[in-house]
Write a protein that holds these residues in place. Sequence first.
Motif, PDB file in Angstrom:
ATOM      1  N   UNK A 110      28.735  16.849  17.153  1.00 56.57           N
ATOM      2  CA  UNK A 110      28.560  15.398  17.269  1.00 56.57           C
ATOM      3  C   UNK A 110      27.852  14.861  16.022  1.00 56.57           C
ATOM      4  N   UNK A 111      26.795  15.535  15.605  1.00 63.30           N
ATOM      5  CA  UNK A 111      26.009  15.067  14.462  1.00 63.30           C
ATOM      6  C   UNK A 111      26.758  15.276  13.137  1.00 63.30           C
ATOM      7  N   UNK A 112      27.590  16.300  13.066  1.00 64.45           N
ATOM      8  CA  UNK A 112      28.411  16.491  11.868  1.00 64.45           C
ATOM      9  C   UNK A 112      29.362  15.314  11.694  1.00 64.45           C
ATOM     10  N   UNK A 113      30.040  14.941  12.782  1.00 68.85           N
ATOM     11  CA  UNK A 113      30.923  13.767  12.720  1.00 68.85           C
ATOM     12  C   UNK A 113      30.131  12.510  12.393  1.00 68.85           C
ATOM     13  N   UNK A 114      28.949  12.405  12.956  1.00 65.47           N
ATOM     14  CA  UNK A 114      28.072  11.261  12.715  1.00 65.47           C
ATOM     15  C   UNK A 114      27.781  11.113  11.227  1.00 65.47           C
ATOM     16  N   UNK A 115      27.460  12.232  10.593  1.00 70.09           N
ATOM     17  CA  UNK A 115      27.119  12.195   9.164  1.00 70.09           C
ATOM     18  C   UNK A 115      28.321  11.840   8.303  1.00 70.09           C
ATOM     19  N   UNK A 116      29.492  12.334   8.674  1.00 67.46           N
ATOM     20  CA  UNK A 116      30.699  12.120   7.873  1.00 67.46           C
ATOM     21  C   UNK A 116      31.126  10.656   7.889  1.00 67.46           C
ATOM     22  N   UNK A 117      31.048  10.022   9.043  1.00 63.60           N
ATOM     23  CA  UNK A 117      31.682   8.710   9.206  1.00 63.60           C
ATOM     24  C   UNK A 117      30.737   7.513   9.101  1.00 63.60           C
ATOM     25  N   UNK A 118      29.438   7.717   8.987  1.00 62.99           N
ATOM     26  CA  UNK A 118      28.511   6.581   8.961  1.00 62.99           C
ATOM     27  C   UNK A 118      28.700   5.677   7.747  1.00 62.99           C
ATOM     28  N   UNK A 119      28.689   6.251   6.563  1.00 63.81           N
ATOM     29  CA  UNK A 119      28.765   5.432   5.347  1.00 63.81           C
ATOM     30  C   UNK A 119      30.098   4.710   5.215  1.00 63.81           C
ATOM     31  N   UNK A 120      31.259   5.390   5.377  1.00 67.26           N
ATOM     32  CA  UNK A 120      32.523   4.633   5.325  1.00 67.26           C
ATOM     33  C   UNK A 120      32.626   3.574   6.417  1.00 67.26           C
ATOM     34  N   UNK A 121      31.992   3.818   7.553  1.00 71.47           N
ATOM     35  CA  UNK A 121      32.048   2.841   8.637  1.00 71.47           C
ATOM     36  C   UNK A 121      31.366   1.539   8.237  1.00 71.47           C
ATOM     37  N   UNK A 122      30.234   1.615   7.534  1.00 74.09           N
ATOM     38  CA  UNK A 122      29.556   0.398   7.112  1.00 74.09           C
ATOM     39  C   UNK A 122      30.402  -0.391   6.121  1.00 74.09           C
ATOM     40  N   UNK A 123      31.109   0.311   5.254  1.00 76.92           N
ATOM     41  CA  UNK A 123      31.992  -0.376   4.308  1.00 76.92           C
ATOM     42  C   UNK A 123      33.113  -1.089   5.058  1.00 76.92           C
ATOM     43  N   UNK A 124      33.687  -0.423   6.054  1.00 75.11           N
ATOM     44  CA  UNK A 124      34.772  -1.030   6.823  1.00 75.11           C
ATOM     45  C   UNK A 124      34.271  -2.190   7.674  1.00 75.11           C
ATOM     46  N   UNK A 125      33.037  -2.101   8.153  1.00 77.80           N
ATOM     47  CA  UNK A 125      32.452  -3.220   8.896  1.00 77.80           C
ATOM     48  C   UNK A 125      32.396  -4.460   8.029  1.00 77.80           C
ATOM     49  N   UNK A 126      31.994  -4.287   6.773  1.00 80.24           N
ATOM     50  CA  UNK A 126      31.926  -5.411   5.845  1.00 80.24           C
ATOM     51  C   UNK A 126      33.322  -5.955   5.535  1.00 80.24           C
ATOM     52  N   UNK A 127      34.290  -5.057   5.450  1.00 76.81           N
ATOM     53  CA  UNK A 127      35.653  -5.444   5.081  1.00 76.81           C
ATOM     54  C   UNK A 127      36.376  -6.174   6.219  1.00 76.81           C
ATOM     55  N   UNK A 275      23.913 -10.947   1.661  1.00 78.16           N
ATOM     56  CA  UNK A 275      24.832 -12.089   1.692  1.00 78.16           C
ATOM     57  C   UNK A 275      26.194 -11.634   2.209  1.00 78.16           C
ATOM     58  N   UNK A 276      26.734 -12.405   3.159  1.00 76.53           N
ATOM     59  CA  UNK A 276      27.985 -12.018   3.785  1.00 76.53           C
ATOM     60  C   UNK A 276      29.171 -11.980   2.845  1.00 76.53           C
ATOM     61  N   UNK A 277      29.179 -12.836   1.817  1.00 79.66           N
ATOM     62  CA  UNK A 277      30.333 -12.903   0.927  1.00 79.66           C
ATOM     63  C   UNK A 277      30.258 -11.894  -0.216  1.00 79.66           C
ATOM     64  N   UNK A 278      29.140 -11.204  -0.356  1.00 84.83           N
ATOM     65  CA  UNK A 278      28.951 -10.284  -1.484  1.00 84.83           C
ATOM     66  C   UNK A 278      29.806  -9.036  -1.297  1.00 84.83           C
ATOM     67  N   UNK A 279      30.336  -8.505  -2.393  1.00 84.98           N
ATOM     68  CA  UNK A 279      31.132  -7.282  -2.366  1.00 84.98           C
ATOM     69  C   UNK A 279      30.406  -6.185  -3.130  1.00 84.98           C
ATOM     70  N   UNK A 280      30.490  -4.978  -2.578  1.00 82.78           N
ATOM     71  CA  UNK A 280      29.838  -3.837  -3.209  1.00 82.78           C
ATOM     72  C   UNK A 280      30.516  -3.509  -4.532  1.00 82.78           C
ATOM     73  N   UNK A 281      29.721  -3.342  -5.594  1.00 82.93           N
ATOM     74  CA  UNK A 281      30.249  -2.978  -6.916  1.00 82.93           C
ATOM     75  C   UNK A 281      29.830  -1.545  -7.237  1.00 82.93           C
TER      76      UNK A 281
END
Length: 489
Positions: A110-127, A275-281
Amino acid sequence: MTSAEPTFALHTDVESVTLEKSEKEPSVHEYEDVLDTQSSVYSVDALAERRLVRRLDLRIVPASMFLYFLCCIDRFNIGNAKILNNDAGDSLAQTLRLTEQQYLIALMVFFIAYAIFETPSNYLLKKYRPSRWLAFLMFGWGAMTMITAASQNFATLVAMRFLLGAFEAGLFPGIVYCLTFWYKPNERAVRIALIVACATLGGAFGGAIAYGVGQLNGACRLEAWRWLFILEGVPCCLCALVVYFYFPDFPETVPWLSLAERELATARIKGVASLGHHRLTWAEARATLVDWRLYAHYLLFVAFSVGFASMSQFAPTIVQGLGYAGLRAQLFTVPPYAIGFGVCVAVAWAADKYEMRALSAAFAFLICGVMFLVEASLPPTAFAARYGVLCVALSFAFAISAPSLSWLTANLRNTGASTLAVPLNVSIATIGQITGTFIYKAAEAPAFPTGHYTNAGFMFLGAAIALGLRAFYVRRNRALAPGEPRWRI
Protein backbone atom coordinates in the motif's frame (compact mmCIF):
# COMPACT_ATOMS: atom_id res chain seq x y z
CA MET A 1 -17.62 51.13 -2.34
CA THR A 2 -19.44 48.59 -0.12
CA SER A 3 -17.71 46.74 2.69
CA ALA A 4 -18.15 43.46 0.83
CA GLU A 5 -15.84 44.63 -1.93
CA PRO A 6 -12.05 44.49 -1.69
CA THR A 7 -10.38 47.85 -1.12
CA PHE A 8 -6.78 48.27 -2.21
CA ALA A 9 -4.48 50.97 -0.86
CA LEU A 10 -1.30 51.13 -2.91
CA HIS A 11 1.79 52.31 -1.08
CA THR A 12 3.58 54.47 -3.55
CA ASP A 13 6.79 54.59 -1.56
CA VAL A 14 7.10 50.80 -1.64
CA GLU A 15 6.14 50.75 -5.31
CA SER A 16 8.80 53.28 -6.26
CA VAL A 17 11.46 51.42 -4.34
CA THR A 18 10.47 48.21 -6.10
CA LEU A 19 10.64 49.80 -9.55
CA GLU A 20 14.04 51.31 -8.81
CA LYS A 21 15.29 48.01 -7.44
CA SER A 22 14.01 45.88 -10.33
CA GLU A 23 16.79 47.01 -12.66
CA LYS A 24 19.45 45.82 -10.23
CA GLU A 25 18.12 42.60 -8.72
CA PRO A 26 14.97 40.44 -8.60
CA SER A 27 12.12 42.11 -6.76
CA VAL A 28 10.77 40.75 -3.52
CA HIS A 29 7.38 40.60 -5.24
CA GLU A 30 8.60 37.83 -7.53
CA TYR A 31 8.16 35.54 -4.54
CA GLU A 32 4.64 34.20 -4.12
CA ASP A 33 4.99 32.96 -0.58
CA VAL A 34 6.62 33.57 2.77
CA LEU A 35 6.22 37.33 2.60
CA ASP A 36 5.97 39.04 5.94
CA THR A 37 2.56 40.58 6.49
CA GLN A 38 4.10 44.00 7.01
CA SER A 39 5.62 44.01 3.52
CA SER A 40 2.32 43.68 1.64
CA VAL A 41 1.74 46.29 -1.07
CA TYR A 42 -1.99 46.42 -0.55
CA SER A 43 -4.57 46.15 2.19
CA VAL A 44 -8.08 44.72 2.11
CA ASP A 45 -11.26 45.40 4.02
CA ALA A 46 -10.76 43.39 7.22
CA LEU A 47 -14.47 42.90 7.87
CA ALA A 48 -15.11 41.70 4.32
CA GLU A 49 -12.12 39.38 4.56
CA ARG A 50 -13.38 37.82 7.80
CA ARG A 51 -16.78 37.22 6.20
CA LEU A 52 -15.11 35.64 3.19
CA VAL A 53 -12.89 33.35 5.30
CA ARG A 54 -15.93 32.18 7.26
CA ARG A 55 -17.65 31.35 3.99
CA LEU A 56 -14.59 29.50 2.72
CA ASP A 57 -14.39 27.56 5.96
CA LEU A 58 -17.98 26.43 5.66
CA ARG A 59 -17.42 25.26 2.10
CA ILE A 60 -13.86 23.89 2.00
CA VAL A 61 -12.94 22.58 5.44
CA PRO A 62 -15.97 20.30 6.15
CA ALA A 63 -15.76 18.83 2.64
CA SER A 64 -12.03 18.15 3.02
CA MET A 65 -12.55 16.66 6.48
CA PHE A 66 -15.24 14.31 5.23
CA LEU A 67 -13.13 13.17 2.29
CA TYR A 68 -10.15 12.37 4.51
CA PHE A 69 -12.40 10.73 7.10
CA LEU A 70 -13.73 8.27 4.51
CA CYS A 71 -10.22 7.77 3.14
CA CYS A 72 -8.84 6.85 6.57
CA ILE A 73 -11.67 4.45 7.32
CA ASP A 74 -10.90 2.54 4.12
CA ARG A 75 -7.15 2.69 4.77
CA PHE A 76 -7.19 1.52 8.38
CA ASN A 77 -9.91 -1.14 8.12
CA ILE A 78 -7.43 -3.88 7.33
CA GLY A 79 -6.18 -3.59 10.92
CA ASN A 80 -9.72 -4.17 12.18
CA ALA A 81 -10.39 -6.92 9.64
CA LYS A 82 -7.25 -8.78 10.68
CA ILE A 83 -8.66 -9.64 14.12
CA LEU A 84 -12.43 -9.24 13.52
CA ASN A 85 -14.20 -12.35 14.92
CA ASN A 86 -10.90 -14.13 15.46
CA ASP A 87 -12.43 -15.83 18.50
CA ALA A 88 -14.78 -17.56 16.02
CA GLY A 89 -11.97 -18.35 13.55
CA ASP A 90 -13.38 -15.96 10.93
CA SER A 91 -10.92 -13.06 10.86
CA LEU A 92 -9.20 -11.89 7.68
CA ALA A 93 -5.91 -13.50 8.71
CA GLN A 94 -7.60 -16.82 9.52
CA THR A 95 -9.87 -16.96 6.47
CA LEU A 96 -7.07 -16.24 3.99
CA ARG A 97 -4.55 -18.24 6.06
CA LEU A 98 -2.13 -15.31 6.21
CA THR A 99 1.17 -15.59 7.99
CA GLU A 100 2.37 -12.56 9.93
CA GLN A 101 4.95 -11.87 7.21
CA GLN A 102 2.29 -11.97 4.47
CA TYR A 103 0.13 -9.53 6.41
CA LEU A 104 3.07 -7.13 6.71
CA ILE A 105 3.73 -7.39 2.97
CA ALA A 106 0.07 -6.53 2.29
CA LEU A 107 0.54 -3.41 4.42
CA MET A 108 3.84 -2.50 2.77
CA VAL A 109 2.63 -2.62 -0.85
CA PHE A 110 0.00 0.00 0.00
CA PHE A 111 2.76 2.44 0.97
CA ILE A 112 4.84 1.59 -2.10
CA ALA A 113 1.92 2.54 -4.33
CA TYR A 114 1.38 5.61 -2.17
CA ALA A 115 4.94 6.78 -2.76
CA ILE A 116 4.84 6.15 -6.51
CA PHE A 117 1.61 7.99 -7.28
CA GLU A 118 1.57 10.98 -4.88
CA THR A 119 3.66 13.45 -6.86
CA PRO A 120 2.11 12.78 -10.32
CA SER A 121 -1.31 12.93 -8.69
CA ASN A 122 -0.74 16.50 -7.50
CA TYR A 123 0.28 17.53 -11.01
CA LEU A 124 -2.87 15.95 -12.45
CA LEU A 125 -5.00 17.64 -9.79
CA LYS A 126 -3.69 20.99 -10.98
CA LYS A 127 -4.23 20.04 -14.63
CA TYR A 128 -7.77 18.61 -14.39
CA ARG A 129 -9.10 20.69 -11.43
CA PRO A 130 -9.48 19.47 -7.84
CA SER A 131 -13.19 18.62 -8.07
CA ARG A 132 -12.74 16.27 -11.05
CA TRP A 133 -9.51 14.62 -9.91
CA LEU A 134 -10.53 14.08 -6.27
CA ALA A 135 -13.87 12.60 -7.39
CA PHE A 136 -12.02 10.16 -9.66
CA LEU A 137 -9.69 9.14 -6.82
CA MET A 138 -12.56 8.75 -4.38
CA PHE A 139 -14.57 6.49 -6.67
CA GLY A 140 -11.44 4.45 -7.35
CA TRP A 141 -10.50 3.79 -3.73
CA GLY A 142 -14.13 3.04 -2.81
CA ALA A 143 -14.32 0.46 -5.59
CA MET A 144 -11.00 -1.11 -4.55
CA THR A 145 -12.21 -1.35 -0.94
CA MET A 146 -15.36 -3.21 -2.00
CA ILE A 147 -13.44 -5.54 -4.33
CA THR A 148 -11.10 -6.41 -1.46
CA ALA A 149 -14.07 -8.18 0.11
CA ALA A 150 -13.82 -10.77 -2.68
CA SER A 151 -10.21 -11.70 -1.81
CA GLN A 152 -9.66 -15.45 -1.61
CA ASN A 153 -5.91 -15.57 -1.09
CA PHE A 154 -2.79 -13.57 -0.26
CA ALA A 155 -2.06 -12.58 -3.89
CA THR A 156 -5.50 -11.01 -4.39
CA LEU A 157 -5.24 -9.10 -1.14
CA VAL A 158 -1.82 -7.69 -2.10
CA ALA A 159 -3.09 -6.59 -5.53
CA MET A 160 -6.09 -4.82 -4.01
CA ARG A 161 -3.95 -3.08 -1.40
CA PHE A 162 -1.59 -1.81 -4.11
CA LEU A 163 -4.47 -0.38 -6.14
CA LEU A 164 -6.03 1.11 -3.01
CA GLY A 165 -2.73 2.88 -2.29
CA ALA A 166 -2.55 4.18 -5.85
CA PHE A 167 -5.98 5.82 -5.60
CA GLU A 168 -5.62 7.11 -2.04
CA ALA A 169 -2.12 8.51 -2.67
CA GLY A 170 -3.32 11.78 -4.16
CA LEU A 171 -5.95 12.72 -1.61
CA PHE A 172 -4.05 14.06 1.40
CA PRO A 173 -1.27 15.94 -0.45
CA GLY A 174 -3.93 17.15 -2.87
CA ILE A 175 -6.09 18.59 -0.10
CA VAL A 176 -3.11 20.29 1.57
CA TYR A 177 -2.12 21.69 -1.85
CA CYS A 178 -5.67 22.98 -2.38
CA LEU A 179 -5.56 24.83 0.94
CA THR A 180 -2.57 26.84 -0.30
CA PHE A 181 -4.81 28.34 -3.01
CA TRP A 182 -7.31 29.65 -0.47
CA TYR A 183 -5.55 30.40 2.81
CA LYS A 184 -2.60 32.42 4.07
CA PRO A 185 0.24 30.58 5.84
CA ASN A 186 -0.93 31.66 9.31
CA GLU A 187 -4.42 30.31 8.57
CA ARG A 188 -3.44 26.78 7.54
CA ALA A 189 -2.30 24.83 10.61
CA VAL A 190 -5.69 24.67 12.36
CA ARG A 191 -7.44 23.77 9.12
CA ILE A 192 -4.87 21.11 8.29
CA ALA A 193 -5.26 19.84 11.86
CA LEU A 194 -9.03 19.55 11.50
CA ILE A 195 -8.44 17.47 8.38
CA VAL A 196 -5.63 15.39 9.88
CA ALA A 197 -7.69 14.86 13.03
CA CYS A 198 -10.22 13.06 10.85
CA ALA A 199 -7.65 10.27 10.71
CA THR A 200 -8.25 9.84 14.44
CA LEU A 201 -12.00 10.00 13.88
CA GLY A 202 -11.59 7.44 11.11
CA GLY A 203 -9.79 5.18 13.55
CA ALA A 204 -12.40 5.75 16.24
CA PHE A 205 -15.39 5.19 13.96
CA GLY A 206 -13.58 2.33 12.23
CA GLY A 207 -13.34 0.47 15.53
CA ALA A 208 -16.99 1.20 16.34
CA ILE A 209 -18.13 0.19 12.84
CA ALA A 210 -16.08 -3.01 13.03
CA TYR A 211 -17.73 -3.81 16.37
CA GLY A 212 -21.18 -3.43 14.81
CA VAL A 213 -20.34 -5.22 11.55
CA GLY A 214 -18.89 -8.07 13.59
CA GLN A 215 -22.47 -9.00 14.46
CA LEU A 216 -23.05 -9.77 10.74
CA ASN A 217 -20.57 -12.63 10.75
CA GLY A 218 -22.03 -15.42 8.63
CA ALA A 219 -24.80 -13.29 7.09
CA CYS A 220 -25.36 -14.38 3.46
CA ARG A 221 -22.52 -16.85 4.09
CA LEU A 222 -19.97 -14.05 4.25
CA GLU A 223 -17.48 -13.44 7.02
CA ALA A 224 -17.90 -10.13 8.87
CA TRP A 225 -14.60 -8.78 7.55
CA ARG A 226 -15.96 -9.03 3.99
CA TRP A 227 -19.04 -7.05 5.02
CA LEU A 228 -16.71 -4.51 6.59
CA PHE A 229 -14.96 -3.81 3.28
CA ILE A 230 -18.23 -3.71 1.34
CA LEU A 231 -20.07 -1.38 3.70
CA GLU A 232 -17.11 0.99 4.06
CA GLY A 233 -16.47 1.19 0.29
CA VAL A 234 -20.02 2.02 -0.85
CA PRO A 235 -20.20 5.55 0.69
CA CYS A 236 -17.01 6.61 -1.12
CA CYS A 237 -18.36 5.63 -4.54
CA LEU A 238 -21.62 7.48 -3.89
CA CYS A 239 -19.96 10.61 -2.48
CA ALA A 240 -17.64 10.85 -5.48
CA LEU A 241 -20.55 12.30 -7.50
CA VAL A 242 -21.11 15.01 -4.90
CA VAL A 243 -17.39 15.87 -4.92
CA TYR A 244 -17.40 16.16 -8.72
CA PHE A 245 -20.12 18.80 -8.71
CA TYR A 246 -19.53 20.69 -5.47
CA PHE A 247 -15.88 20.54 -4.34
CA PRO A 248 -14.19 23.99 -4.73
CA ASP A 249 -11.53 24.44 -7.40
CA PHE A 250 -9.63 27.76 -7.53
CA PRO A 251 -10.65 31.17 -6.10
CA GLU A 252 -10.21 32.81 -9.51
CA THR A 253 -12.95 30.69 -11.11
CA VAL A 254 -15.47 29.34 -8.56
CA PRO A 255 -19.07 30.29 -9.47
CA TRP A 256 -20.39 30.31 -5.90
CA LEU A 257 -18.47 33.49 -5.04
CA SER A 258 -19.53 36.88 -6.35
CA LEU A 259 -17.17 38.91 -8.53
CA ALA A 260 -16.21 41.08 -5.56
CA GLU A 261 -15.59 38.01 -3.39
CA ARG A 262 -13.42 36.39 -6.07
CA GLU A 263 -11.36 39.56 -6.32
CA LEU A 264 -10.94 39.63 -2.56
CA ALA A 265 -10.11 35.90 -2.39
CA THR A 266 -7.29 36.30 -4.91
CA ALA A 267 -6.09 39.70 -3.71
CA ARG A 268 -5.70 38.70 -0.08
CA ILE A 269 -3.38 35.78 -0.89
CA LYS A 270 -1.24 37.49 -3.54
CA GLY A 271 2.32 37.27 -2.35
CA VAL A 272 1.55 34.81 0.45
CA ALA A 273 -0.05 31.76 -1.21
CA SER A 274 -0.28 29.65 -4.36
CA LEU A 275 -2.06 30.85 -7.48
CA GLY A 276 -4.58 28.73 -9.34
CA HIS A 277 -3.56 29.91 -12.81
CA HIS A 278 0.18 29.34 -12.28
CA ARG A 279 1.88 26.50 -14.17
CA LEU A 280 4.84 24.51 -12.91
CA THR A 281 8.07 25.33 -14.79
CA TRP A 282 11.26 23.29 -15.04
CA ALA A 283 13.23 26.07 -13.35
CA GLU A 284 10.91 25.94 -10.32
CA ALA A 285 11.03 22.14 -10.25
CA ARG A 286 14.83 22.11 -10.37
CA ALA A 287 15.10 24.77 -7.64
CA THR A 288 12.72 22.76 -5.44
CA LEU A 289 14.57 19.48 -5.97
CA VAL A 290 17.99 20.92 -5.04
CA ASP A 291 16.85 23.00 -2.04
CA TRP A 292 18.47 21.07 0.80
CA ARG A 293 16.43 22.72 3.58
CA LEU A 294 13.30 21.05 2.17
CA TYR A 295 14.91 17.66 2.72
CA ALA A 296 15.16 18.51 6.41
CA HIS A 297 11.38 19.02 6.35
CA TYR A 298 10.98 15.70 4.53
CA LEU A 299 13.13 13.90 7.12
CA LEU A 300 10.99 15.44 9.85
CA PHE A 301 7.92 13.89 8.22
CA VAL A 302 9.69 10.52 7.89
CA ALA A 303 10.16 10.50 11.68
CA PHE A 304 6.48 11.38 12.18
CA SER A 305 5.32 8.70 9.73
CA VAL A 306 6.84 5.81 11.68
CA GLY A 307 4.55 6.45 14.64
CA PHE A 308 1.58 7.44 12.50
CA ALA A 309 1.69 4.30 10.34
CA SER A 310 2.39 1.88 13.17
CA MET A 311 -0.41 3.27 15.34
CA SER A 312 -2.85 3.34 12.42
CA GLN A 313 -2.25 -0.25 11.36
CA PHE A 314 -1.55 -1.95 14.68
CA ALA A 315 -3.75 -0.15 17.24
CA PRO A 316 -6.30 -3.02 17.29
CA THR A 317 -3.50 -5.58 17.65
CA ILE A 318 -1.84 -3.58 20.45
CA VAL A 319 -5.16 -3.17 22.25
CA GLN A 320 -5.76 -6.90 21.92
CA GLY A 321 -2.37 -7.41 23.58
CA LEU A 322 -3.56 -5.29 26.50
CA GLY A 323 -6.06 -7.94 27.51
CA TYR A 324 -9.06 -7.18 25.29
CA ALA A 325 -10.18 -9.86 22.84
CA GLY A 326 -12.68 -10.34 20.04
CA LEU A 327 -15.16 -7.54 19.44
CA ARG A 328 -14.11 -5.82 22.70
CA ALA A 329 -10.70 -5.16 21.13
CA GLN A 330 -12.45 -3.23 18.36
CA LEU A 331 -14.43 -1.17 20.85
CA PHE A 332 -11.40 -0.24 22.95
CA THR A 333 -9.63 1.31 19.95
CA VAL A 334 -12.20 4.12 19.98
CA PRO A 335 -11.07 6.22 23.04
CA PRO A 336 -7.42 6.73 21.92
CA TYR A 337 -8.57 8.06 18.55
CA ALA A 338 -11.32 10.21 20.08
CA ILE A 339 -8.79 11.82 22.45
CA GLY A 340 -6.42 12.26 19.51
CA PHE A 341 -8.92 14.47 17.68
CA GLY A 342 -8.90 17.04 20.48
CA VAL A 343 -5.12 16.93 20.88
CA CYS A 344 -4.55 17.42 17.13
CA VAL A 345 -6.72 20.53 17.01
CA ALA A 346 -5.25 22.01 20.21
CA VAL A 347 -1.64 21.63 19.07
CA ALA A 348 -2.40 23.11 15.65
CA TRP A 349 -4.35 26.02 17.17
CA ALA A 350 -1.31 26.92 19.29
CA ALA A 351 0.96 26.63 16.23
CA ASP A 352 -1.16 29.12 14.25
CA LYS A 353 -2.12 31.44 17.09
CA TYR A 354 1.42 32.01 18.35
CA GLU A 355 3.37 31.37 15.11
CA MET A 356 5.06 28.41 16.82
CA ARG A 357 4.93 25.68 14.21
CA ALA A 358 8.42 24.32 14.91
CA LEU A 359 8.01 24.36 18.70
CA SER A 360 4.55 22.80 18.50
CA ALA A 361 5.87 19.95 16.35
CA ALA A 362 8.90 19.47 18.62
CA PHE A 363 6.66 19.45 21.72
CA ALA A 364 4.39 16.77 20.21
CA PHE A 365 7.42 14.69 19.17
CA LEU A 366 8.88 14.85 22.70
CA ILE A 367 5.64 13.95 24.50
CA CYS A 368 5.09 11.07 22.09
CA GLY A 369 8.64 9.81 22.52
CA VAL A 370 8.40 9.83 26.31
CA MET A 371 5.07 7.96 26.19
CA PHE A 372 6.51 5.24 23.96
CA LEU A 373 9.43 4.82 26.38
CA VAL A 374 7.03 4.49 29.30
CA GLU A 375 4.88 2.05 27.33
CA ALA A 376 7.91 -0.14 26.62
CA SER A 377 9.08 0.00 30.25
CA LEU A 378 5.81 -0.97 31.94
CA PRO A 379 5.24 -4.62 32.91
CA PRO A 380 3.28 -6.55 30.23
CA THR A 381 0.51 -7.25 32.76
CA ALA A 382 -0.04 -3.58 33.69
CA PHE A 383 -2.97 -3.40 31.28
CA ALA A 384 -4.73 -0.29 32.63
CA ALA A 385 -1.55 1.80 32.81
CA ARG A 386 -0.37 0.69 29.38
CA TYR A 387 -3.77 1.48 27.86
CA GLY A 388 -3.71 5.01 29.33
CA VAL A 389 -0.19 5.63 28.06
CA LEU A 390 -1.20 4.31 24.62
CA CYS A 391 -4.02 6.91 24.49
CA VAL A 392 -1.52 9.74 25.05
CA ALA A 393 1.11 8.32 22.67
CA LEU A 394 -1.37 7.82 19.82
CA SER A 395 -2.88 11.29 20.31
CA PHE A 396 0.44 13.13 20.03
CA ALA A 397 1.66 10.83 17.24
CA PHE A 398 -1.19 12.15 15.10
CA ALA A 399 -0.83 15.76 16.35
CA ILE A 400 2.63 16.18 14.78
CA SER A 401 1.32 16.30 11.22
CA ALA A 402 -0.55 19.63 11.11
CA PRO A 403 2.18 22.00 12.41
CA SER A 404 4.81 20.14 10.36
CA LEU A 405 2.87 20.48 7.10
CA SER A 406 1.84 24.06 7.84
CA TRP A 407 5.50 24.91 8.49
CA LEU A 408 6.57 23.38 5.19
CA THR A 409 3.91 25.11 3.07
CA ALA A 410 4.57 28.46 4.79
CA ASN A 411 8.18 28.34 3.59
CA LEU A 412 7.52 27.46 -0.05
CA ARG A 413 8.15 30.55 -2.16
CA ASN A 414 6.10 29.88 -5.27
CA THR A 415 3.20 27.83 -6.58
CA GLY A 416 5.52 25.51 -8.46
CA ALA A 417 7.34 24.63 -5.25
CA SER A 418 3.99 23.83 -3.58
CA THR A 419 2.98 21.63 -6.50
CA LEU A 420 6.12 19.53 -6.10
CA ALA A 421 7.27 19.81 -2.47
CA VAL A 422 3.99 18.88 -0.75
CA PRO A 423 3.60 15.48 -2.46
CA LEU A 424 7.36 14.85 -2.29
CA ASN A 425 7.17 15.40 1.45
CA VAL A 426 4.51 12.72 1.84
CA SER A 427 6.13 10.40 -0.73
CA ILE A 428 9.52 10.40 0.97
CA ALA A 429 7.74 9.89 4.29
CA THR A 430 6.72 6.49 2.93
CA ILE A 431 10.12 5.30 4.18
CA GLY A 432 8.82 5.92 7.69
CA GLN A 433 5.46 4.32 6.99
CA ILE A 434 7.06 1.14 5.65
CA THR A 435 9.33 1.07 8.70
CA GLY A 436 6.26 1.43 10.92
CA THR A 437 4.62 -1.66 9.42
CA PHE A 438 7.47 -3.94 10.52
CA ILE A 439 8.26 -2.81 14.07
CA TYR A 440 5.35 -4.42 15.94
CA LYS A 441 6.18 -8.12 15.89
CA ALA A 442 3.51 -10.69 16.76
CA ALA A 443 6.08 -12.83 18.57
CA GLU A 444 6.66 -9.97 21.04
CA ALA A 445 3.02 -9.59 22.10
CA PRO A 446 1.76 -8.26 24.43
CA ALA A 447 4.71 -6.02 25.37
CA PHE A 448 5.93 -5.16 21.82
CA PRO A 449 9.25 -3.70 23.04
CA THR A 450 10.78 -3.38 19.55
CA GLY A 451 7.82 -1.35 18.30
CA HIS A 452 7.68 1.00 21.27
CA TYR A 453 11.43 1.60 21.51
CA THR A 454 11.72 2.16 17.75
CA ASN A 455 8.87 4.66 17.83
CA ALA A 456 10.48 6.46 20.77
CA GLY A 457 13.77 6.77 18.89
CA PHE A 458 12.14 8.27 15.81
CA MET A 459 10.08 10.67 17.93
CA PHE A 460 13.21 12.03 19.63
CA LEU A 461 14.93 12.27 16.23
CA GLY A 462 11.99 14.29 14.94
CA ALA A 463 12.15 16.68 17.89
CA ALA A 464 15.87 17.25 17.26
CA ILE A 465 15.29 17.93 13.55
CA ALA A 466 12.46 20.38 14.30
CA LEU A 467 14.55 22.36 16.79
CA GLY A 468 17.62 22.32 14.51
CA LEU A 469 15.64 23.51 11.49
CA ARG A 470 14.04 26.25 13.57
CA ALA A 471 17.49 27.47 14.63
CA PHE A 472 18.52 27.52 10.97
CA TYR A 473 15.53 29.70 9.98
CA VAL A 474 16.10 32.05 12.92
CA ARG A 475 19.71 32.55 11.84
CA ARG A 476 18.63 33.20 8.24
CA ASN A 477 16.06 35.76 9.34
CA ARG A 478 18.68 37.70 11.28
CA ALA A 479 20.76 38.01 8.11
CA LEU A 480 17.89 39.44 6.03
CA ALA A 481 17.74 43.09 5.05
CA PRO A 482 14.66 45.17 5.97
CA GLY A 483 11.75 44.43 3.61
CA GLU A 484 13.03 41.02 2.54
CA PRO A 485 10.59 38.10 2.98
CA ARG A 486 10.92 36.40 6.35
CA TRP A 487 11.16 32.68 6.91
CA ARG A 488 8.36 31.41 9.10
CA ILE A 489 9.11 29.36 12.18
